[in-house]
Design a protein around this motif. Structure first.
Motif, PDB file in Angstrom:
ATOM      1  N   MET A 115      42.434  58.144  40.667  1.00 60.12           N
ATOM      2  CA  MET A 115      42.872  57.425  41.767  1.00 60.12           C
ATOM      3  C   MET A 115      44.084  57.309  42.102  1.00 60.12           C
ATOM      4  SD  MET A 115      40.867  54.454  39.434  1.00 60.12           S
ATOM      5  CE  MET A 115      39.436  55.062  38.870  1.00 60.12           C
ATOM      6  N   GLY A 116      44.578  56.486  42.992  1.00 58.54           N
ATOM      7  CA  GLY A 116      45.609  56.530  43.529  1.00 58.54           C
ATOM      8  C   GLY A 116      46.575  56.047  42.713  1.00 58.54           C
ATOM      9  N   LYS A 117      48.071  55.781  43.025  1.00 60.93           N
ATOM     10  CA  LYS A 117      49.324  55.279  42.203  1.00 60.93           C
ATOM     11  C   LYS A 117      48.872  54.330  42.763  1.00 60.93           C
ATOM     12  CE  LYS A 117      54.289  54.745  41.459  1.00 60.93           C
ATOM     13  NZ  LYS A 117      55.361  56.074  41.596  1.00 60.93           N
ATOM     14  N   PRO A 118      48.988  52.716  41.398  1.00 60.22           N
ATOM     15  CA  PRO A 118      48.856  51.569  41.284  1.00 60.22           C
ATOM     16  C   PRO A 118      50.524  51.422  42.720  1.00 60.22           C
ATOM     17  CG  PRO A 118      48.463  52.686  39.393  1.00 60.22           C
ATOM     18  CD  PRO A 118      48.899  52.928  39.949  1.00 60.22           C
ATOM     19  N   THR A 119      49.861  50.363  43.277  1.00 59.76           N
ATOM     20  CA  THR A 119      50.981  49.757  44.525  1.00 59.76           C
ATOM     21  C   THR A 119      50.277  48.388  44.309  1.00 59.76           C
ATOM     22  OG1 THR A 119      49.495  49.849  46.438  1.00 59.76           O
ATOM     23  CG2 THR A 119      50.917  51.722  45.455  1.00 59.76           C
ATOM     24  N   ASN A 120      49.818  47.521  43.730  1.00 56.95           N
ATOM     25  CA  ASN A 120      49.840  46.563  43.921  1.00 56.95           C
ATOM     26  C   ASN A 120      49.878  45.491  42.374  1.00 56.95           C
ATOM     27  OD1 ASN A 120      48.531  45.945  46.698  1.00 56.95           O
ATOM     28  ND2 ASN A 120      47.301  47.396  45.860  1.00 56.95           N
ATOM     29  N   PHE A 121      50.044  43.919  42.564  1.00 57.74           N
ATOM     30  CA  PHE A 121      50.629  43.313  41.222  1.00 57.74           C
ATOM     31  C   PHE A 121      49.374  42.311  41.425  1.00 57.74           C
ATOM     32  CE2 PHE A 121      54.355  45.421  42.177  1.00 57.74           C
ATOM     33  CZ  PHE A 121      54.835  46.127  40.603  1.00 57.74           C
ATOM     34  N   VAL A 122      49.003  41.892  39.651  1.00 53.45           N
ATOM     35  CA  VAL A 122      47.910  40.610  39.525  1.00 53.45           C
ATOM     36  C   VAL A 122      48.943  40.192  38.764  1.00 53.45           C
ATOM     37  CG1 VAL A 122      45.566  39.601  39.456  1.00 53.45           C
ATOM     38  CG2 VAL A 122      45.826  41.783  41.189  1.00 53.45           C
ATOM     39  N   THR A 123      48.868  38.876  39.026  1.00 52.38           N
ATOM     40  CA  THR A 123      49.925  38.627  38.140  1.00 52.38           C
ATOM     41  C   THR A 123      48.950  36.764  37.409  1.00 52.38           C
ATOM     42  OG1 THR A 123      52.185  38.135  39.192  1.00 52.38           O
ATOM     43  CG2 THR A 123      52.164  36.422  37.032  1.00 52.38           C
ATOM     44  N   PHE A 124      48.808  36.740  36.436  1.00 51.03           N
ATOM     45  CA  PHE A 124      47.625  35.411  36.325  1.00 51.03           C
ATOM     46  C   PHE A 124      47.945  34.556  34.989  1.00 51.03           C
ATOM     47  CE2 PHE A 124      45.485  38.932  34.279  1.00 51.03           C
ATOM     48  CZ  PHE A 124      44.907  38.428  33.393  1.00 51.03           C
ATOM     49  N   ARG A 125      47.839  33.484  34.630  1.00 46.93           N
ATOM     50  CA  ARG A 125      48.305  32.623  33.699  1.00 46.93           C
ATOM     51  C   ARG A 125      47.217  33.345  32.125  1.00 46.93           C
ATOM     52  NH1 ARG A 125      52.255  28.040  34.861  1.00 46.93           N
ATOM     53  NH2 ARG A 125      52.629  28.833  37.078  1.00 46.93           N
ATOM     54  N   VAL A 126      47.445  33.261  31.060  1.00 47.36           N
ATOM     55  CA  VAL A 126      46.929  32.530  29.954  1.00 47.36           C
ATOM     56  C   VAL A 126      47.566  31.934  28.849  1.00 47.36           C
ATOM     57  CG1 VAL A 126      45.939  35.074  29.971  1.00 47.36           C
ATOM     58  CG2 VAL A 126      48.045  34.567  29.108  1.00 47.36           C
ATOM     59  N   ASN A 127      47.030  31.136  28.132  1.00 51.07           N
ATOM     60  CA  ASN A 127      47.378  30.244  27.360  1.00 51.07           C
ATOM     61  C   ASN A 127      47.862  30.984  25.748  1.00 51.07           C
ATOM     62  OD1 ASN A 127      45.334  31.128  24.999  1.00 51.07           O
ATOM     63  ND2 ASN A 127      44.534  28.984  25.633  1.00 51.07           N
ATOM     64  N   ASP A 128      48.305  30.353  24.696  1.00 54.90           N
ATOM     65  CA  ASP A 128      49.015  31.543  23.807  1.00 54.90           C
ATOM     66  C   ASP A 128      47.972  32.334  22.716  1.00 54.90           C
ATOM     67  OD1 ASP A 128      51.532  30.230  24.482  1.00 54.90           O
ATOM     68  OD2 ASP A 128      51.371  29.308  23.052  1.00 54.90           O
ATOM     69  N   LEU A 129      46.606  31.477  22.405  1.00 54.76           N
ATOM     70  CA  LEU A 129      45.843  32.249  21.665  1.00 54.76           C
ATOM     71  C   LEU A 129      45.191  33.346  22.595  1.00 54.76           C
ATOM     72  CD1 LEU A 129      43.997  32.304  19.709  1.00 54.76           C
ATOM     73  CD2 LEU A 129      42.930  30.827  21.472  1.00 54.76           C
ATOM     74  N   GLU A 130      44.918  33.530  24.206  1.00 54.54           N
ATOM     75  CA  GLU A 130      44.340  34.552  25.451  1.00 54.54           C
ATOM     76  C   GLU A 130      45.379  35.871  25.250  1.00 54.54           C
ATOM     77  OE1 GLU A 130      41.335  31.408  27.917  1.00 54.54           O
ATOM     78  OE2 GLU A 130      44.499  32.318  28.534  1.00 54.54           O
ATOM     79  N   LYS A 131      46.896  35.267  25.113  1.00 52.49           N
ATOM     80  CA  LYS A 131      47.935  36.265  25.187  1.00 52.49           C
ATOM     81  C   LYS A 131      47.881  37.372  24.087  1.00 52.49           C
ATOM     82  CE  LYS A 131      51.805  38.762  26.244  1.00 52.49           C
ATOM     83  NZ  LYS A 131      52.152  39.362  27.023  1.00 52.49           N
ATOM     84  N   GLU A 132      46.879  36.524  22.715  1.00 50.87           N
ATOM     85  CA  GLU A 132      47.866  36.867  21.431  1.00 50.87           C
ATOM     86  C   GLU A 132      46.981  37.867  20.615  1.00 50.87           C
ATOM     87  OE1 GLU A 132      49.854  37.531  17.583  1.00 50.87           O
ATOM     88  OE2 GLU A 132      50.226  36.843  19.545  1.00 50.87           O
TER      89      GLU A 132
END
Length: 50
Positions: A1-18
């Motif tokens: 696989m090549g070097k990553p060049t894209n970004f994905v951003t999404f929201r999570v709540n505090d519990l999901e992040k933890e």
């Protein structure tokens, strides 16, 4: 696989992040690594599902 060049951003709540942070800490892996693996596994499942 090549070097990553894209970004994905999404929201999570505090519990999901933890949950993600704790999981990565226990495995000694980065959040990016874990999420990339999840995406790759989704691709594999999609191929087998047709």
């Amino acid at each position: 696989m090549g070097k990553p060049t894209n970004f994905v951003t999404f929201r999570v709540n505090d519990l999901e992040k933890e949950i993600l942070r704790n999981y990565c800490e226990k495995l000694g892996r980065t959040q990016t690594d874990v999420l990339r693996e999840l995406i790759r596994n989704l691709q594999k499942e999609n191929i087998t599902l047709g």
